[in-house]
Design an enzyme around this catalytic site. Structure first.
Site, PDB file in Angstrom:
ATOM      1  N   ARG A 110      16.366   0.960 -22.525  1.00 35.42           N
ATOM      2  CA  ARG A 110      14.989   0.484 -22.712  1.00 35.42           C
ATOM      3  C   ARG A 110      14.946  -0.955 -23.228  1.00 35.42           C
ATOM      4  O   ARG A 110      13.905  -1.601 -23.209  1.00 35.42           O
ATOM      5  CB  ARG A 110      14.225   1.445 -23.632  1.00 35.42           C
ATOM      6  CG  ARG A 110      12.765   1.449 -23.371  1.00 35.42           C
ATOM      7  CD  ARG A 110      11.933   2.648 -23.836  1.00 35.42           C
ATOM      8  NE  ARG A 110      12.544   3.685 -24.597  1.00 35.42           N
ATOM      9  CZ  ARG A 110      12.745   3.640 -25.926  1.00 35.42           C
ATOM     10  NH1 ARG A 110      12.392   2.587 -26.621  1.00 35.42           N
ATOM     11  NH2 ARG A 110      13.297   4.668 -26.533  1.00 35.42           N
ATOM     12  N   TYR A 165      -8.342  -6.944  -8.840  1.00 38.56           N
ATOM     13  CA  TYR A 165      -7.890  -5.648  -8.353  1.00 38.56           C
ATOM     14  C   TYR A 165      -8.640  -4.547  -9.122  1.00 38.56           C
ATOM     15  O   TYR A 165      -8.836  -4.655 -10.330  1.00 38.56           O
ATOM     16  CB  TYR A 165      -6.372  -5.538  -8.557  1.00 38.56           C
ATOM     17  CG  TYR A 165      -5.841  -4.152  -8.348  1.00 38.56           C
ATOM     18  CD1 TYR A 165      -5.902  -3.552  -7.098  1.00 38.56           C
ATOM     19  CD2 TYR A 165      -5.296  -3.446  -9.403  1.00 38.56           C
ATOM     20  CE1 TYR A 165      -5.426  -2.269  -6.917  1.00 38.56           C
ATOM     21  CE2 TYR A 165      -4.810  -2.164  -9.228  1.00 38.56           C
ATOM     22  CZ  TYR A 165      -4.891  -1.581  -7.981  1.00 38.56           C
ATOM     23  OH  TYR A 165      -4.421  -0.309  -7.808  1.00 38.56           O
ATOM     24  N   ASP A 180      -3.025 -13.704 -11.622  1.00 40.70           N
ATOM     25  CA  ASP A 180      -2.412 -12.652 -10.811  1.00 40.70           C
ATOM     26  C   ASP A 180      -2.110 -13.271  -9.453  1.00 40.70           C
ATOM     27  O   ASP A 180      -3.025 -13.585  -8.682  1.00 40.70           O
ATOM     28  CB  ASP A 180      -3.375 -11.460 -10.691  1.00 40.70           C
ATOM     29  CG  ASP A 180      -2.725 -10.273  -9.981  1.00 40.70           C
ATOM     30  OD1 ASP A 180      -1.895 -10.494  -9.080  1.00 40.70           O
ATOM     31  OD2 ASP A 180      -3.083  -9.121 -10.302  1.00 40.70           O
ATOM     32  N   LYS A 220       3.948  -5.026  -3.980  1.00 42.45           N
ATOM     33  CA  LYS A 220       3.366  -5.583  -2.752  1.00 42.45           C
ATOM     34  C   LYS A 220       4.402  -6.486  -2.067  1.00 42.45           C
ATOM     35  O   LYS A 220       5.414  -6.003  -1.602  1.00 42.45           O
ATOM     36  CB  LYS A 220       2.062  -6.297  -3.095  1.00 42.45           C
ATOM     37  CG  LYS A 220       1.146  -5.517  -4.075  1.00 42.45           C
ATOM     38  CD  LYS A 220       0.577  -4.251  -3.499  1.00 42.45           C
ATOM     39  CE  LYS A 220      -0.102  -3.347  -4.528  1.00 42.45           C
ATOM     40  NZ  LYS A 220      -1.130  -3.930  -5.358  1.00 42.45           N
TER      41      LYS A 220
HETATM   42  C1  LIG Z   1      -1.814  -3.560  -6.606  1.00 41.10           C
HETATM   43  C2  LIG Z   1      -2.260  -4.642  -7.501  1.00 41.10           C
HETATM   44  C3  LIG Z   1      -2.117  -4.546  -8.894  1.00 41.10           C
HETATM   45  C4  LIG Z   1      -1.559  -3.296  -9.557  1.00 41.10           C
HETATM   46  O1  LIG Z   1      -0.202  -3.157  -9.284  1.00 41.10           O
HETATM   47  P1  LIG Z   1       0.556  -1.716  -9.248  1.00 41.10           P
HETATM   48  O2  LIG Z   1       1.946  -2.118  -8.917  1.00 41.10           O
HETATM   49  O3  LIG Z   1      -0.122  -0.892  -8.222  1.00 41.10           O
HETATM   50  O4  LIG Z   1       0.419  -1.136 -10.613  1.00 41.10           O
HETATM   51  C5  LIG Z   1      -2.499  -5.629  -9.666  1.00 41.10           C
HETATM   52  N1  LIG Z   1      -3.031  -6.745  -9.105  1.00 41.10           N
HETATM   53  C6  LIG Z   1      -3.199  -6.858  -7.785  1.00 41.10           C
HETATM   54  C7  LIG Z   1      -3.795  -8.106  -7.221  1.00 41.10           C
HETATM   55  C8  LIG Z   1      -2.835  -5.826  -6.935  1.00 41.10           C
HETATM   56  O5  LIG Z   1      -3.028  -5.939  -5.606  1.00 41.10           O
END
Ligand SMILES: *Cc1c(COP(=O)(O)O)cnc(C)c1O
Length: 393
Positions: free
Chosen positions: A70, A124, A189, A214
């Site tokens: 961890r 998101y 983000d 993603k």
């Molecule tokens: C999918 C997404 C998230 C969340 O990410 P996870 O890996 O699903 O927890 C945050 N910001 C954006 C822009 C996203 O597309």
């Protein structure tokens, strides 16, 4: 465009295949090893105590083995090193998902008594929900980019934006927002743009967040998140990750490092497909409006004159599914799925109309993708007024 980041003398495409792997030849290896250890043996408890004390003070990764899984993992650390190089930051800290990464940032700021967050919609859906519901004790003020400076308070710990935003692909002048933030850290983000198209740290963002699920992973088989930032904040994030447990599995770290090596070619090829589909959709009478960012990218959003659910039900090659950034194309209806959890009025107010569809364009042949979209759009030409132009940003 010069693709060298401010912290590297090597171009992005070179870093993508070499960063995080610099020691491999010296180890006599070509592929990175996967270290699945949860614990690490030591016959010297005093030395272990000193290493734990050092981690508790600064959050710096212990020299040598990590003591316990961890605290850190060498395979995950390779991915963190590589992503920091690509984003041009001192460090990066990986988490079990994008939401775990955002949670750690909010906890870090909240623990300093800075619970107030200024945020720009759309975000998101789950990021919006996490802030709006105050699940981690934060209090949010929603504003537009021009309103950021005026929304700051003495207890503001973070300004949070997405650009291009999920799902409208709205773009923000990051440099202007970073200036408006003053001494408050700006979190961008960067999931949609990836460091291939935009490196927010170069525009003044102190914190860059990715849902690595993603594009960074890129194959739809890893759930992960990562925060790129300076070493001081990275130390705080590692301490929070240690205490709250949202660690990334080493196998996921391996897959993400592997994903980064093709990130530049995947993003460029998928973006070329997306730009062509955006152009064809904008010229199609069945489509009311198309959103495609000025900086490009592999995401296209569009509003149809007819029933958006019919398009979802009509695709055969494109997969009707939430998520994005995979080698194959996905389509979904944000008002039903990715942004369902956001209050309907807030959602519509942020430009997420009930007719909006979000398409994540993959690496298939563009003619096959267009044939599938064309079939799914059907013969319906709609009754609304035709809007020919492509809405940029
Ligand atoms: C999918 C997404 C998230 C969340 O990410 P996870 O890996 O699903 O927890 C945050 N910001 C954006 C822009 C996203 O597309």
């Amino acid at each position: 465009m010069d693709t060298r980041t401010t912290r590297s003398s090597r171009a992005l495409a070179t870093e993508a295949v070499h960063a995080g792997r610099d020691d491999l030849a010296g180890l006599g290896l070509h592929a990175p090893p996967i270290d699945l250890s949860t614990t690490y043996p030591s016959y010297d408890s005093r030395a272990e105590a000193a290493r734990i004390d050092a981690f508790a003070t600064t959050g710096a990764e212990p020299d040598g083995p990590p003591v316990y899984g961890r605290l850190g993992n060498p395979t995950v650390a390779r991915f963190e090193t590589a992503l920091a190089r690509l984003e041009g930051t001192e460090a990066a800290v990986a988490f079990a998902s994008g939401m775990a990464a955002l949670s750690a940032v909010l906890l870090a700021r909240g623990a300093m008594g800075l619970r107030h967050v200024v945020a720009v919609r759309p975000l998101y859906g789950c990021s919006d929900h996490l802030l709006t519901a105050g699940l981690l004790g934060s209090e949010v003020t929603w504003t537009d980019p021009a309103g950021v400076a005026g929304a700051l308070r003495p207890d503001t710990g973070l300004v949070l934006v997405e650009s291009p935003a999920n799902p409208t692909l709205a773009e923000i002048d990051l440099r202007a927002v970073a200036e408006a933030c003053g001494s408050v850290p700006l979190l961008v983000d960067n999931t949609f743009a990836t460091p291939v198209l935009q490196r927010p740290a170069e525009h003044g963002a102190r914190i860059v967040l990715h849902s690595a699920t993603k594009y960074l992973g890129g194959h739809g088989d890893v759930l992960a998140g990562v925060v790129a930032c300076d070493e001081e904040f990275a130390g705080t994030l590692r301490q929070i990750r240690f205490a709250t447990g949202g660690v990334l599995h080493p196998l996921a770290g391996y897959l993400l490092l592997r994903g980064l090596s093709t990130l530049p070619v995947r993003v460029r090829a998928a973006s070329a497909n997306a730009a062509e589909l955006a152009r064809r959709l904008a010229a199609d009478p069945r489509v009311e409006r198309v959103h495609y960012p000025r900086i490009g990218g592999a995401m296209v959003s569009f509003e149809v004159h007819g029933d958006p659910h019919r398009v979802i039900a009509g695709v055969r090659l494109i997969t009707p599914a939430v998520s994005l950034g995979s080698v194959d194309s996905l389509i979904q209806h944000p008002a039903s799925i990715s942004h369902r959890i956001v209050d309907a009025d807030d959602r519509r107010g942020a430009g997420v109309s009930d007719r909006l569809l979000r398409l994540s364009v993959g690496l298939e042949d563009v003619e096959d993708l267009w044939a599938d979209l064309d079939g799914a759009l059907g013969g319906h030409t709609g009754t609304g007024t035709r809007q020919e132009e492509l809405v940029q940003g």
